[in-house]
Enzyme design. Structure first.
Site, mmCIF file in Angstrom:
data_model
loop_
_atom_site.group_PDB
_atom_site.id
_atom_site.type_symbol
_atom_site.label_atom_id
_atom_site.label_comp_id
_atom_site.label_asym_id
_atom_site.label_seq_id
_atom_site.Cartn_x
_atom_site.Cartn_y
_atom_site.Cartn_z
ATOM 1 N N ASP A 11 20.266 -12.483 32.051
ATOM 2 C CA ASP A 11 20.047 -11.413 31.091
ATOM 3 C C ASP A 11 20.567 -11.919 29.743
ATOM 4 O OD1 ASP A 11 19.343 -8.792 30.271
ATOM 5 O OD2 ASP A 11 21.431 -8.177 30.407
ATOM 6 N N ASP A 210 23.837 -7.772 33.637
ATOM 7 C CA ASP A 210 23.689 -6.372 34.044
ATOM 8 C C ASP A 210 22.293 -5.833 33.797
ATOM 9 O OD1 ASP A 210 23.602 -6.138 31.328
ATOM 10 O OD2 ASP A 210 25.291 -4.756 31.151
#
Length: 212
Positions: A11, A210
């Site tokens: 991410d 996340d």
């Protein structure tokens, strides 16, 4: 299973980057000033708790701009937010959101491209059915990201980046840290599906961050 990995997908925000963006550019449309733009945008984003929104709230705070109460706040998943502020209907979000409302023109597309090529995230603000302004927001790369990516590639792993931000912005960050490829403009709910696609192509994939 970790020893069988072929691919690591990161991410971007808060993983490769610090996740503490700051406003670097403000463009206001005709008929509105920076004070009003920041007042409206920060009032809405004060409710949203999004990192890019936090940057706008922080910029308003630095300038001593008051935060107003908002009504009818609504999160538009993967697109932005909307609310009523002092009689204005305010939309804040990405280009996809503004395209849906047909608020965009070539001038705004040009500004967005310039900001994205320089690695900045873009937040657009509309009030009462027209574009009010555009924010360029920058997030810095964590100092250990380059070394982490290099060590993974030294192990023979393929390293990718997945982000809800534009592909141009993601590619700028990827070049800084040596990441091989980028998937950009990915909605939160689609990130898991992207990972599954790689797993279904006979790759052993780990997701870091996340964003999943």
């Amino acid at each position: 299973k970790a020893g069988q990995l072929t691919t690591i997908i990161f991410d971007k925000t808060g993983t490769i980057t610090h996740g503490h963006p700051t406003v670097t550019d403000i463009m206001v449309a005709d008929g509105i000033d920076e004070f009003t733009l920041l007042h409206l945008a920060a009032s809405v984003e004060n409710v949203s708790n999004h990192p890019l929104g936090d940057a706008i709230v922080a910029e308003a705070g630095l300038r001593g701009i008051e935060i107003a109460n908002v009504d009818n706040f609504n999160t538009l998943v993967g697109l932005g937010v909307e609310a009523e502020v002092e009689g204005y209907h305010v939309l804040i979000g990405n280009q996809r959101l503004m395209d849906q409302y047909e608020f965009m023109n070539e001038k705004y597309y040009g500004i967005i491209k310039r900001l994205q090529v320089s690695g900045k995230s873009v937040v657009l603000v509309a009030e009462n059915n027209k574009i009010a302004g555009i924010f360029g927001i920058a997030d810095t790369v964590k100092p250990n990201s380059f070394d982490a990516v290099r060590q993974l590639k030294d192990l023979g792993l393929e390293v990718g980046l997945i982000t809800g931000d534009s592909k141009k912005t993601g590619e700028k960050i990827a070049r800084e840290v040596g990441i091989d490829w980028v998937l950009g403009d990915v909605l939160p709910g689609d990130k898991a599906e992207m990972i599954l696609e790689y797993q279904n192509s006979n790759k052993k994939v780990a997701m870091v961050g996340d964003g999943i």
